[in-house]
Design a protein around this motif. Structure first.
Motif, PDB file in Angstrom:
ATOM      1  N   VAL A  40       0.922  -1.029   0.000  1.00  0.00           N
ATOM      2  CA  VAL A  40       0.050  -0.209  -0.078  1.00  0.00           C
ATOM      3  C   VAL A  40       0.926   1.185   0.038  1.00  0.00           C
ATOM      4  O   VAL A  40       1.807   1.409   0.930  1.00  0.00           O
ATOM      5  N   LEU A  41       0.642   2.042  -0.919  1.00  0.00           N
ATOM      6  CA  LEU A  41       1.398   3.501  -1.216  1.00  0.00           C
ATOM      7  C   LEU A  41       0.491   4.542  -0.685  1.00  0.00           C
ATOM      8  O   LEU A  41      -0.504   4.722  -1.283  1.00  0.00           O
ATOM      9  N   LEU A  42       0.805   5.196   0.296  1.00  0.00           N
ATOM     10  CA  LEU A  42       0.049   6.204   0.832  1.00  0.00           C
ATOM     11  C   LEU A  42       0.674   7.700   0.905  1.00  0.00           C
ATOM     12  O   LEU A  42       1.659   7.962   1.214  1.00  0.00           O
ATOM     13  N   LEU A  43      -0.192   8.564   0.073  1.00  0.00           N
ATOM     14  CA  LEU A  43       0.236   9.926  -0.076  1.00  0.00           C
ATOM     15  C   LEU A  43      -0.580  10.913   0.785  1.00  0.00           C
ATOM     16  O   LEU A  43      -1.881  10.939   0.698  1.00  0.00           O
ATOM     17  N   PRO A  44      -0.019  11.737   1.428  1.00  0.00           N
ATOM     18  CA  PRO A  44      -0.442  12.765   2.320  1.00  0.00           C
ATOM     19  C   PRO A  44      -1.238  13.864   1.535  1.00  0.00           C
ATOM     20  O   PRO A  44      -0.820  14.183   0.478  1.00  0.00           O
ATOM     21  N   GLY A  45      -1.890  14.758   2.491  1.00  0.00           N
ATOM     22  CA  GLY A  45      -2.520  16.109   1.820  1.00  0.00           C
ATOM     23  C   GLY A  45      -1.638  17.117   1.925  1.00  0.00           C
ATOM     24  O   GLY A  45      -0.357  17.266   2.394  1.00  0.00           O
ATOM     25  N   PHE A  46      -2.373  18.489   1.646  1.00  0.00           N
ATOM     26  CA  PHE A  46      -1.916  19.554   1.619  1.00  0.00           C
ATOM     27  C   PHE A  46      -1.197  19.938   3.019  1.00  0.00           C
ATOM     28  O   PHE A  46      -2.205  19.830   4.060  1.00  0.00           O
ATOM     29  N   THR A  47      -0.187  20.514   3.296  1.00  0.00           N
ATOM     30  CA  THR A  47       0.481  20.923   4.491  1.00  0.00           C
ATOM     31  C   THR A  47       0.942  19.554   5.445  1.00  0.00           C
ATOM     32  O   THR A  47       1.379  19.739   6.459  1.00  0.00           O
ATOM     33  N   GLY A  48       0.811  18.615   4.846  1.00  0.00           N
ATOM     34  CA  GLY A  48       0.679  17.219   5.680  1.00  0.00           C
ATOM     35  C   GLY A  48       1.916  16.463   5.143  1.00  0.00           C
ATOM     36  O   GLY A  48       3.017  17.118   4.659  1.00  0.00           O
ATOM     37  N   SER A  49       2.091  15.226   5.878  1.00  0.00           N
ATOM     38  CA  SER A  49       3.296  14.391   5.642  1.00  0.00           C
ATOM     39  C   SER A  49       3.033  13.084   5.931  1.00  0.00           C
ATOM     40  O   SER A  49       1.907  12.634   6.317  1.00  0.00           O
ATOM     41  N   LYS A  50       3.994  12.025   5.683  1.00  0.00           N
ATOM     42  CA  LYS A  50       3.904  10.640   5.836  1.00  0.00           C
ATOM     43  C   LYS A  50       3.402  10.231   7.197  1.00  0.00           C
ATOM     44  O   LYS A  50       2.878   9.193   7.451  1.00  0.00           O
ATOM     45  N   GLU A  51       3.587  11.172   8.388  1.00  0.00           N
ATOM     46  CA  GLU A  51       3.284  10.922   9.728  1.00  0.00           C
ATOM     47  C   GLU A  51       1.853  10.869   9.931  1.00  0.00           C
ATOM     48  O   GLU A  51       1.195  10.237  10.858  1.00  0.00           O
ATOM     49  N   ASP A  52       1.092  11.333   8.767  1.00  0.00           N
ATOM     50  CA  ASP A  52      -0.304  11.580   8.957  1.00  0.00           C
ATOM     51  C   ASP A  52      -1.016  10.163   8.972  1.00  0.00           C
ATOM     52  O   ASP A  52      -2.114   9.885   9.326  1.00  0.00           O
ATOM     53  N   PHE A  53      -0.155   9.129   8.348  1.00  0.00           N
ATOM     54  CA  PHE A  53      -0.653   7.725   8.273  1.00  0.00           C
ATOM     55  C   PHE A  53      -0.059   6.917   9.483  1.00  0.00           C
ATOM     56  O   PHE A  53      -0.254   5.659   9.434  1.00  0.00           O
ATOM     57  N   ILE A  54       0.503   7.284  10.273  1.00  0.00           N
ATOM     58  CA  ILE A  54       1.534   6.670  11.314  1.00  0.00           C
ATOM     59  C   ILE A  54       0.751   5.536  12.195  1.00  0.00           C
ATOM     60  O   ILE A  54       1.195   4.464  12.358  1.00  0.00           O
ATOM     61  N   ALA A  55      -0.737   6.062  12.427  1.00  0.00           N
ATOM     62  CA  ALA A  55      -1.432   5.005  13.226  1.00  0.00           C
ATOM     63  C   ALA A  55      -2.182   4.269  12.330  1.00  0.00           C
ATOM     64  O   ALA A  55      -2.636   2.941  12.909  1.00  0.00           O
ATOM     65  N   LEU A  56      -1.968   4.045  11.039  1.00  0.00           N
ATOM     66  CA  LEU A  56      -2.674   2.942  10.199  1.00  0.00           C
ATOM     67  C   LEU A  56      -1.439   1.995   9.791  1.00  0.00           C
ATOM     68  O   LEU A  56      -1.895   0.835   9.492  1.00  0.00           O
ATOM     69  N   LEU A  57      -0.192   2.250   9.793  1.00  0.00           N
ATOM     70  CA  LEU A  57       1.024   1.601   9.282  1.00  0.00           C
ATOM     71  C   LEU A  57       1.070   0.091   9.885  1.00  0.00           C
ATOM     72  O   LEU A  57       1.187  -0.730   9.151  1.00  0.00           O
ATOM     73  N   ARG A  58       1.054  -0.113  11.128  1.00  0.00           N
ATOM     74  CA  ARG A  58       1.073  -1.311  11.673  1.00  0.00           C
ATOM     75  C   ARG A  58      -0.064  -2.060  11.576  1.00  0.00           C
ATOM     76  O   ARG A  58       0.134  -3.156  11.395  1.00  0.00           O
ATOM     77  N   PRO A  59      -1.497  -1.489  11.694  1.00  0.00           N
ATOM     78  CA  PRO A  59      -2.667  -2.504  11.246  1.00  0.00           C
ATOM     79  C   PRO A  59      -2.438  -2.885  10.161  1.00  0.00           C
ATOM     80  O   PRO A  59      -2.868  -4.029   9.814  1.00  0.00           O
ATOM     81  N   ILE A  60      -1.997  -2.090   9.061  1.00  0.00           N
ATOM     82  CA  ILE A  60      -2.086  -2.590   7.656  1.00  0.00           C
ATOM     83  C   ILE A  60      -1.066  -3.686   7.698  1.00  0.00           C
ATOM     84  O   ILE A  60      -1.244  -4.682   6.959  1.00  0.00           O
ATOM     85  N   ALA A  61       0.229  -3.463   8.270  1.00  0.00           N
ATOM     86  CA  ALA A  61       1.330  -4.613   8.033  1.00  0.00           C
ATOM     87  C   ALA A  61       0.770  -5.769   8.824  1.00  0.00           C
ATOM     88  O   ALA A  61       1.282  -6.852   8.399  1.00  0.00           O
ATOM     89  N   ASP A  62       0.004  -5.633  10.015  1.00  0.00           N
ATOM     90  CA  ASP A  62      -0.290  -6.837  10.658  1.00  0.00           C
ATOM     91  C   ASP A  62      -1.366  -7.579  10.038  1.00  0.00           C
ATOM     92  O   ASP A  62      -1.465  -8.879  10.269  1.00  0.00           O
ATOM     93  N   ALA A  63      -2.016  -7.039   8.956  1.00  0.00           N
ATOM     94  CA  ALA A  63      -2.886  -7.642   8.184  1.00  0.00           C
ATOM     95  C   ALA A  63      -2.049  -8.239   7.051  1.00  0.00           C
ATOM     96  O   ALA A  63      -2.794  -9.023   6.229  1.00  0.00           O
ATOM     97  N   GLY A  64      -0.986  -8.299   6.774  1.00  0.00           N
ATOM     98  CA  GLY A  64      -0.304  -9.095   5.923  1.00  0.00           C
ATOM     99  C   GLY A  64       0.112  -8.136   4.550  1.00  0.00           C
ATOM    100  O   GLY A  64       0.860  -8.631   3.765  1.00  0.00           O
ATOM    101  N   TYR A  65      -0.216  -6.579   4.726  1.00  0.00           N
ATOM    102  CA  TYR A  65       0.519  -5.843   3.641  1.00  0.00           C
ATOM    103  C   TYR A  65       1.686  -5.271   4.131  1.00  0.00           C
ATOM    104  O   TYR A  65       1.750  -4.567   4.955  1.00  0.00           O
ATOM    105  N   ARG A  66       2.571  -4.718   2.994  1.00  0.00           N
ATOM    106  CA  ARG A  66       3.704  -3.842   3.265  1.00  0.00           C
ATOM    107  C   ARG A  66       2.720  -2.351   3.222  1.00  0.00           C
ATOM    108  O   ARG A  66       1.992  -2.086   2.282  1.00  0.00           O
ATOM    109  N   ALA A  67       3.313  -1.356   3.972  1.00  0.00           N
ATOM    110  CA  ALA A  67       2.600  -0.208   4.194  1.00  0.00           C
ATOM    111  C   ALA A  67       3.783   0.794   4.125  1.00  0.00           C
ATOM    112  O   ALA A  67       4.586   0.964   4.858  1.00  0.00           O
ATOM    113  N   VAL A  68       3.661   1.642   2.835  1.00  0.00           N
ATOM    114  CA  VAL A  68       4.619   2.770   2.655  1.00  0.00           C
ATOM    115  C   VAL A  68       3.962   4.258   2.333  1.00  0.00           C
ATOM    116  O   VAL A  68       3.292   4.276   1.774  1.00  0.00           O
TER     117      VAL A  68
END
Length: 290
Positions: A40-68
């Protein structure tokens, strides 16, 4: 302005540069324990950054997907010119996403964009060979609408871009804080948010702010692409009203999710519910049901 719960990657999430044919991009990368079912490739919004998805990354990975999750060109920790707008044209940013997708690899690649990131993701799908098929396994638009942002948000974006034309990033930050005092947050003060702001390229913010105010409706064009699509949002949104997102989902024949209790950033407002909805969609995409 998005407010991630932390800027510190949790255990099992690596911060590193993604090397692509169009330069290096700062990422947060969470990998599953075993073989990945996809990426999964995740793109942040205006004024945002990759950290906006930080709470999603482990749940996605724990379900078997690589999250970037990735900082785009000129966002936070990804380099970009401060005084040249042309590298931030939407077509250039979309080409960056295609280069990131090629560099990430790893089987089925699901693309997700939040807010501005959703419009860049849409442009990337429309630029990809075969209108996205073969490059991406699915597209998720998170709190990202069919065209330009609402009139009230256009006024705010214009105020910001006008300010950045005459103020330094530090001066603009102080003006923002005076005009729009920060809400309570669990982050240790606002210093991390200020640091992120200061490291954004002003040219990137000016150019993408203008894009948000002038984006054309490309829903019909996107609807013709042979990809499973997902429109997800909170139950309230003043950037693109929820009714606009509902209508867009119908026009796209997309799966539609509304996260109860969330506003413009369900990824930070209700991360557990958001992760569950995303994973259910990707599972259906793998099985051909979306």
């Amino acid at each position: 302005m998005s407010r991630p719960p932390t800027f510190t990657p949790p255990p099992g999430v690596a911060a590193h540069a993604l090397h692509t044919a169009r330069g290096d991009f700062a990422t947060l990368d969470a990998r599953p324990a075993g073989e990945a079912r996809g990426t999964v490739l995740l793109l942040p919004g205006f004024t945002g950054s990759k950290e906006d998805f930080i709470a999603l990354l482990r749940p996605i990975a724990d379900a078997g997907y690589r999250a970037v999750s990735v900082d785009g060109r000129g966002q936070y920790e990804s380099a970009g010119p401060a005084d040249n707008e042309s590298p931030y044209a939407q077509g250039e940013l979309a080409s960056d996403v295609l280069a990131q997708a090629a560099a990430v690899g790893g089987g089925p690649l699901h693309l997700l964009g939040h807010s501005l990131g959703g419009q860049i993701a849409r442009a990337a799908v429309l630029r990809a060979p075969g209108t996205g098929a073969g490059t991406f396994a699915s597209l998720t638009l998170m709190s990202s609408g069919p065209a330009q942002i609402s009139p009230s948000q256009q006024a705010r974006a214009k105020m910001l871009t006008d300010a950045l034309a005459v103020l330094s990033m530090a001066e603009a930050w102080e003006a923002i804080q005076a005009h729009d005092p920060p809400e309570d947050t669990d982050l240790d003060g606002d210093e991390a948010l200020r640091e992120r702001w200061l490291r954004h390229s002003p040219a990137q913010l000016i150019t993408t702010g203008k894009q948000l105010c002038a984006e054309p409706d490309r829903v019909t064009e996107l609807a013709a692409t042979p990809l499973p699509k997902h429109v997800i949002s909170g139950e309230r949104d003043d950037t693109w009203p929820v009714a606009w997102l509902d209508d867009m989902a119908k026009r796209l024949r997309a799966h539609r999710t509304v996260i109860t209790g969330a506003e413009h950033s369900p990824n930070t407002d209700r991360p557990e519910e958001t992760a569950a909805a995303l994973l259910a969609f990707w599972e259906d995409s793998h099985l051909g049901r979306a």
